[in-house]
Design a protein around this motif. Sequence first.
Motif, PDB file in Angstrom:
ATOM      1  N   UNK A  91       5.623  12.416  -7.508  1.00 56.43           N
ATOM      2  CA  UNK A  91       5.771  14.066  -8.329  1.00 56.43           C
ATOM      3  C   UNK A  91       5.305  15.045  -7.239  1.00 56.43           C
ATOM      4  N   UNK A  92       4.977  14.641  -5.882  1.00 56.17           N
ATOM      5  CA  UNK A  92       4.038  16.104  -5.701  1.00 56.17           C
ATOM      6  C   UNK A  92       5.836  15.999  -4.287  1.00 56.17           C
ATOM      7  N   UNK A  93       5.685  15.363  -4.268  1.00 56.21           N
ATOM      8  CA  UNK A  93       7.162  15.774  -3.223  1.00 56.21           C
ATOM      9  C   UNK A  93       8.007  14.422  -2.329  1.00 56.21           C
ATOM     10  N   UNK A  94       8.398  13.623  -3.202  1.00 62.29           N
ATOM     11  CA  UNK A  94       9.477  12.949  -2.876  1.00 62.29           C
ATOM     12  C   UNK A  94       9.708  12.883  -1.412  1.00 62.29           C
ATOM     13  N   UNK A  95      10.048  13.887  -1.048  1.00 62.78           N
ATOM     14  CA  UNK A  95      10.504  13.288   0.727  1.00 62.78           C
ATOM     15  C   UNK A  95       9.190  13.085   1.706  1.00 62.78           C
ATOM     16  N   UNK A  96       8.360  13.536   1.715  1.00 62.79           N
ATOM     17  CA  UNK A  96       6.396  12.479   2.333  1.00 62.79           C
ATOM     18  C   UNK A  96       6.547  11.661   1.848  1.00 62.79           C
ATOM     19  N   UNK A  97       6.267  11.353   0.292  1.00 64.92           N
ATOM     20  CA  UNK A  97       6.359  10.532   0.242  1.00 64.92           C
ATOM     21  C   UNK A  97       7.144   8.878   0.969  1.00 64.92           C
ATOM     22  N   UNK A  98       8.332   9.526   1.124  1.00 60.94           N
ATOM     23  CA  UNK A  98       9.737   8.324   2.043  1.00 60.94           C
ATOM     24  C   UNK A  98       8.769   8.531   3.426  1.00 60.94           C
ATOM     25  N   UNK A  99       8.326   9.453   4.115  1.00 59.79           N
ATOM     26  CA  UNK A  99       7.518   9.649   5.333  1.00 59.79           C
ATOM     27  C   UNK A  99       6.800   8.224   5.265  1.00 59.79           C
ATOM     28  N   UNK A 100       5.851   8.324   4.221  1.00 62.84           N
ATOM     29  CA  UNK A 100       4.729   7.643   3.840  1.00 62.84           C
ATOM     30  C   UNK A 100       4.876   6.033   4.593  1.00 62.84           C
ATOM     31  N   UNK A 110       4.328   1.944   6.098  1.00 61.16           N
ATOM     32  CA  UNK A 110       4.679   0.259   5.912  1.00 61.16           C
ATOM     33  C   UNK A 110       5.402   0.305   6.906  1.00 61.16           C
ATOM     34  N   UNK A 111       6.497   0.761   6.707  1.00 64.02           N
ATOM     35  CA  UNK A 111       7.850  -0.450   7.895  1.00 64.02           C
ATOM     36  C   UNK A 111       8.042  -0.083   9.405  1.00 64.02           C
ATOM     37  N   UNK A 112       7.515   1.162   9.494  1.00 67.52           N
ATOM     38  CA  UNK A 112       7.051   0.387  10.737  1.00 67.52           C
ATOM     39  C   UNK A 112       6.050  -0.135  11.704  1.00 67.52           C
ATOM     40  N   UNK A 113       4.588  -0.069  10.958  1.00 69.44           N
ATOM     41  CA  UNK A 113       3.925  -0.706  11.750  1.00 69.44           C
ATOM     42  C   UNK A 113       3.692  -1.787  11.244  1.00 69.44           C
ATOM     43  N   UNK A 125       0.886  -1.492  -0.013  1.00 68.15           N
ATOM     44  CA  UNK A 125       0.244  -0.602  -0.055  1.00 68.15           C
ATOM     45  C   UNK A 125       0.753   1.018   0.188  1.00 68.15           C
ATOM     46  N   UNK A 126       2.072   1.625   0.862  1.00 65.47           N
ATOM     47  CA  UNK A 126       1.969   2.683   0.942  1.00 65.47           C
ATOM     48  C   UNK A 126       3.361   2.645  -0.650  1.00 65.47           C
ATOM     49  N   UNK A 127       3.900   1.911  -0.710  1.00 71.09           N
ATOM     50  CA  UNK A 127       4.983   1.571  -2.050  1.00 71.09           C
ATOM     51  C   UNK A 127       3.558   2.207  -3.430  1.00 71.09           C
ATOM     52  N   UNK A 128       2.723   1.447  -3.294  1.00 70.00           N
ATOM     53  CA  UNK A 128       1.750   2.333  -4.262  1.00 70.00           C
ATOM     54  C   UNK A 128       0.940   3.755  -4.224  1.00 70.00           C
ATOM     55  N   UNK A 157       0.992  12.444   4.194  1.00 71.53           N
ATOM     56  CA  UNK A 157      -0.286  11.835   3.475  1.00 71.53           C
ATOM     57  C   UNK A 157      -1.277  12.497   3.210  1.00 71.53           C
ATOM     58  N   UNK A 158      -1.179  13.409   4.359  1.00 75.54           N
ATOM     59  CA  UNK A 158      -2.857  14.178   4.310  1.00 75.54           C
ATOM     60  C   UNK A 158      -2.064  15.995   3.444  1.00 75.54           C
ATOM     61  N   UNK A 159      -0.381  16.016   3.565  1.00 74.51           N
ATOM     62  CA  UNK A 159       0.049  16.785   2.814  1.00 74.51           C
ATOM     63  C   UNK A 159       0.367  16.808   1.719  1.00 74.51           C
ATOM     64  N   UNK A 160       0.625  15.126   1.061  1.00 70.41           N
ATOM     65  CA  UNK A 160       0.158  14.836  -0.059  1.00 70.41           C
ATOM     66  C   UNK A 160      -0.767  15.495  -1.031  1.00 70.41           C
ATOM     67  N   UNK A 161      -2.155  14.932  -0.267  1.00 70.35           N
ATOM     68  CA  UNK A 161      -2.942  14.443  -1.190  1.00 70.35           C
ATOM     69  C   UNK A 161      -3.730  16.014  -0.923  1.00 70.35           C
ATOM     70  N   UNK A 162      -3.392  17.084  -0.360  1.00 73.62           N
ATOM     71  CA  UNK A 162      -4.257  18.314  -0.335  1.00 73.62           C
ATOM     72  C   UNK A 162      -3.065  19.532  -1.496  1.00 73.62           C
ATOM     73  N   UNK A 163      -2.103  18.621  -1.504  1.00 73.53           N
ATOM     74  CA  UNK A 163      -0.800  19.457  -2.742  1.00 73.53           C
ATOM     75  C   UNK A 163      -1.109  18.847  -3.610  1.00 73.53           C
TER      76      UNK A 163
END
Length: 238
Positions: A80-89, A94-97, A70-73, A158-164
Motif C-alpha cells: 500500500x506504500x509503493x507496489x513497485x518498490x515492494x516488488x523490487x524487494x 528474495x528470488x535472486x539471493x 520473508x519478502x512476500x511478507x 526496503x529503506x525507502x518503504x520503511x521511511x515513507x
Amino acid sequence: MSSTRNPGRVAGLWYLLLVLIGPLRLIYIPSKLFVSGNAAATVNNIAAHQLLFRLGIVADLAGAVILIFLVLAFYRLFKSVDRNLAGLVVIFGGVMPATIYFVNVVSDLGALTVVRGADYLSVFDKPQRDALVMLLLRLHDHQNTAAEILWGVWLLPLAVLVYRSRFLPRFLGIWLVINGFAYVIMSFTGVLLPQYQNKVFIISQPALFGELALMLWLVIKGAKPPALDAAAPSLAPG
C-alpha cells in the motif's frame, strides 16, 4: 495478535528465523571445520563431522525458502506504500539471493562427494582431491561475495518503504540505507581488493546492525499499514 491484524510481526518472525539459521553455514561451520591454508586438515574435519556439514547444507536450503516467505511478507506489509518498490524487494531480496543459496548447496554437495571418495574420483590422488574440496569451498565463499551486492541492493527499496510508511520509525529507513551501501562496498572490496575484505567487514559492523534493528522492532512491536488500522473496527464484534 493475529497475522491479519499485524503483518509486520509476521515479517519479523520470518526475519528472526532467517537470522537464527543463517550463521550456521556462514559463520559457525567455517570456524569449526575449515583450516585456512590447510586443505588436508579441512577435508579430515569435514569427513569426521559430516552430519554438521550436512546441517549447513540444510540450513542453506531452508534459508532460501524462508527468504521467499520473508519478502512476500514484506510485500504484503508495504504494497500500500509503493507496489513497485515492494516488488523490487521481492526480486532483489528474495528470488535472486535464494537462487544463489541453491547454487551454493551444489558447491557444498560437490565438496562432500569428493570428501567421501566416490569410486570415479580414484583417478585423483589424495592431495588433488583435497585441493578440489578447497576449490569448491572457496567457490562457495566467492558466491557469497557476489551475493553481498544483492544483500545490499534489496535494502535500498526496503529503506525507502520503511521511511515513507509512517507506521515504522524513519530512523530505521536511514539505517537500512547505510546497511545496504555497506554490503555493496563489501562486495566490491571482495572482488577488487580482497586483501582488505576482512578489514572492511569489521569496520562495517555498526552499519550491518540496521537489519537486526528492523527485525527486532517488527518482532517486538510489529507494524500495521493504515488500511488495516482503519479496517480494524469493522472486524470487531458488534
